[in-house]
Design an enzyme around this catalytic site. Structure first.
Site, PDB file in Angstrom:
ATOM      1  N   LYS A 180       0.858  -1.187   0.000  1.00  0.00           N
ATOM      2  CA  LYS A 180       0.000   0.000   0.000  1.00  0.00           C
ATOM      3  C   LYS A 180       0.887   1.228   0.000  1.00  0.00           C
ATOM      4  O   LYS A 180       1.919   1.257   0.691  1.00  0.00           O
ATOM      5  CB  LYS A 180      -0.899  -0.048   1.232  1.00  0.00           C
ATOM      6  CG  LYS A 180      -1.948   1.043   1.309  1.00  0.00           C
ATOM      7  CD  LYS A 180      -2.847   0.832   2.528  1.00  0.00           C
ATOM      8  CE  LYS A 180      -3.934   1.884   2.641  1.00  0.00           C
ATOM      9  NZ  LYS A 180      -4.813   1.655   3.823  1.00  0.00           N
ATOM     10  N   SER A 191      -9.753   1.542   2.996  1.00  0.00           N
ATOM     11  CA  SER A 191      -8.880   2.320   2.135  1.00  0.00           C
ATOM     12  C   SER A 191      -7.818   1.491   1.408  1.00  0.00           C
ATOM     13  O   SER A 191      -7.238   1.971   0.446  1.00  0.00           O
ATOM     14  CB  SER A 191      -8.177   3.396   2.965  1.00  0.00           C
ATOM     15  OG  SER A 191      -7.302   2.801   3.912  1.00  0.00           O
ATOM     16  N   SER A 231      -9.925  -0.906   7.109  1.00  0.00           N
ATOM     17  CA  SER A 231      -9.341  -0.662   5.791  1.00  0.00           C
ATOM     18  C   SER A 231      -8.605  -1.835   5.151  1.00  0.00           C
ATOM     19  O   SER A 231      -8.219  -1.759   3.990  1.00  0.00           O
ATOM     20  CB  SER A 231      -8.382   0.533   5.849  1.00  0.00           C
ATOM     21  OG  SER A 231      -9.120   1.732   5.875  1.00  0.00           O
TER      22      SER A 231
END
Lengths: 95, 487
Positions: free
Chosen positions: B83, B158, B182
């Site tokens: 990420k 997210s 997330s």
């Protein structure tokens, strides 16, 4: 405790943000909607409840006071939008 | 997407022995992942940065070291994408934001170092909601991630890029971060496995902070075994993170097939109340039935505060935005990232931040600053921290009698792109079953338990007491082997 445009301007200044008139009005609405929702917490009696800032029972994590490797000055400055003579450069602060 | 016989679609635990025996090379695995990215990512948009050259060099080095008889590590040649808020030395890290268009970290996050030492190959950095603030990946400055199972749907957020890249075989494994769901929610939406570890179990050093008392880095994979393999590499104490738990770590992988015969599975009634989609409920109940069939005892439990949607969402958004408003003060146009010159230094801060941050980030900074400001601190922030204590106590009480809890991950399967963007509160409510876990600091996993009639993946969430991740993997293995996997 309804949020007003005045509050939004004051908080924006604290947060170092700028908004135009339409954005301010939108934020007044959004913050009021969210804070009205947050008021649900008032239903819970919590006067005798300790606040949790952190879930782990940790405090004062110390390390040996011994020098160790760190970023070089060059590496630390490598992402600065403006730098010179080994410093971050910013607009003049003192007249 | 992706042919199942291609190397990029194989699991890490299948690839590893082949690489170690020299039957295939790390290089061809890396090339397979890179061609899947080339072929599909224009549509999926899971990657912000693809590091073709770096990944090929890492794979080549793994092959050479193996040929020399060296021990390369537990992830030898396995592609693991990150990420884009996890620092990677020399590789662009944007946090999905226009305020960091060109930040090249001068150091590796601890998890990045651990991956490199384990022999992993890093194909690139994954799309995300800006600074991890969002539940749909629509808050990314680089555009939304598309769900590989239905490209008009969100991938979740997210860590949407992490879940979508794994689901689309554009990597074998990925790391995400979970502040309020997330990792688990996008894993559920994309039909992959995602673990949010216990707070303090995985180092946050080099993770760009959103809400420091809630953030945890965690693994995503296409199956439970792969996810445990990656977790075992990243977990453990780290002196560079003062909030890292200084406890011995025992690898989870050896115990994942131990079954659940001795487990009591708590089923929180509040998580099955009004608002839960009927198909999600049915699939989750099937998953729980699979645990029963494998010998577990189930028991209804109650979480009056931790299971109350309004209490958990309200306390989460006050705590998270308060911490965010402080953490994001570092983006001021001086040390890194964008600078927009103003009339003086103060105005430069304002101009830079106003131009660089997206709307949702600004909204959360404003909410957090308001909740922490003089006169409101007690009413909002302190109140939310007291409720946080009640949430934590709710879980402690039910875990006196239960080994794990089973629940849905999200109230619905993946929603349509654009469906909730104009209503922040509606968007926040997609996190009702996940945020309490972060407030309490306990671990949670999302494991696929079937699909909706439209073919959209549905995840089952399992929760455990602090540092009991191995229980999550054991139970998730049972759900998975009962046919829950959709990939």
């Amino acid at each position: 405790m309804a949020v007003t445009v005045h509050d939004v301007r004051k908080v924006a200044q604290l947060a170092r943000l700028k908004f135009d008139g339409a954005e301010e009005r939108r934020l007044v609405d959004d913050l009021n909607q969210i804070l009205t929702y947050v008021a649900a917490l008032d239903e819970l009696p919590t006067d005798d409840v300790e606040p949790t800032a952190h879930v782990l029972p940790l405090s004062n994590v110390f390390r040996e006071d011994a020098p160790h490797g760190a970023l070089s000055q060059e590496a630390a400055l490598s992402n600065a939008p403006r730098s010179g003579h080994g410093h971050f450069r910013v607009p003049k602060v003192i007249e | 997407m992706g042919e199942s016989n291609e190397l990029n679609a194989r699991s890490a635990h299948e690839l590893l022995p082949l690489i170690l025996k020299g039957e295939i090379t790390a290089l061809v695995v890396c090339e397979a992942v890179l061609s899947a990215i080339d072929a599909q990512d224009a549509e999926v948009n899971a990657y912000i940065t693809v590091d073709k050259e770096g990944a090929l060099a890492q794979a080549d080095s793994v092959d050479k070291r193996l040929a020399n008889g060296e021990d390369v590590g537990p992830l030898a040649g396995i592609p693991v994408a990150l990420k884009d808020l996890i620092c990677t030395q020399g590789l662009l890290t944007t946090c999905g934001s226009n305020i960091l268009p060109d930040f090249v970290p001068p150091y590796d996050a601890t998890v990045t170092q651990r991956l490199r030492h384990a022999g992993a190959v890093i194909p690139g950095k994954l799309n995300m909601d800006e600074f991890a603030m969002g539940s749909s990946n629509e808050n990314s400055a680089r555009g939304p991630v598309r769900n590989p199972h239905a490209t008009d749907r969100v991938a979740g957020g997210s860590s949407g890029g992490s879940a979508a890249a794994v689901a689309a075989n554009e990597t074998v494994l990925a790391l995400g971060s979970d502040t309020g769901g997330s990792i688990r929610q996008p894993a559920s939406f994309c039909g992959v496995v995602g673990l949010k570890p216990t707070y303090g179990r995985v180092s946050r050093y080099g993770l760009v902070a959103y809400a420091s008392s809630l953030d945890q880095i965690g693994p995503l994979g296409r199956n439970v075994t792969d996810t445990a393999l990656l977790y075992d590499v990243i977990a453990g104490h780290d002196k560079s993170d003062a909030t890292s738990a200084d406890l011995a770590f025992e690898p989870t992988l050896p115990s994942i097939n131990k079954g659940v015969e001795d487990f009591v599975v708590g089923v929180p009634t509040e998580y099955f109340a009004e608002g839960l989609d009927a198909e999600v409920r049915a699939r989750v109940e099937q998953g729980i039935a699979a645990l029963e069939a494998a010998g577990a005892t189930t028991r209804e439990v109650s979480l009056p505060v931790a299971g109350h949607p309004d209490y958990v969402i309200a306390s989460y958004y006050v705590v998270a935005t308060g911490e965010a408003s402080s953490n994001l003060s570092r983006f001021d146009g001086v040390k890194y990232g964008l600078r927009v010159e103003g009339e003086d230094l103060g105005d430069t801060y304002c101009c830079t931040r106003s131009a660089g941050f997206g709307d949702e980030v600004k909204r959360r900074i404003m909410l957090g600053t308001y909740a922490l400001s003089a006169g409101y601190y007690d009413a909002y922030y302190l109140k939310a921290q007291r409720v946080r204590t009640l949430i934590k106590q709710d879980f402690e009480r039910v875990f006196e009698d239960c080994d794990v809890l089973a629940a849905p991950v999200a109230p619905t399967p993946a929603f349509r792109i654009g469906e909730k963007v104009d209503d922040p509160l509606q968007m926040y409510l997609s996190d009702i079953y996940t945020v309490a876990v972060n407030l309490a600091g306990i671990p949670g996993i999302s494991v696929p338990c079937g699909a909706s009639s439209e073919g959209l993946p549905i995840g089952l969430q399992l929760l455990a007491p602090p540092f009991e991740e191995s229980r999550l993997f054991r139970a998730a293995r049972v759900v998975e082997s009962e046919g829950g996997s959709t990939t």
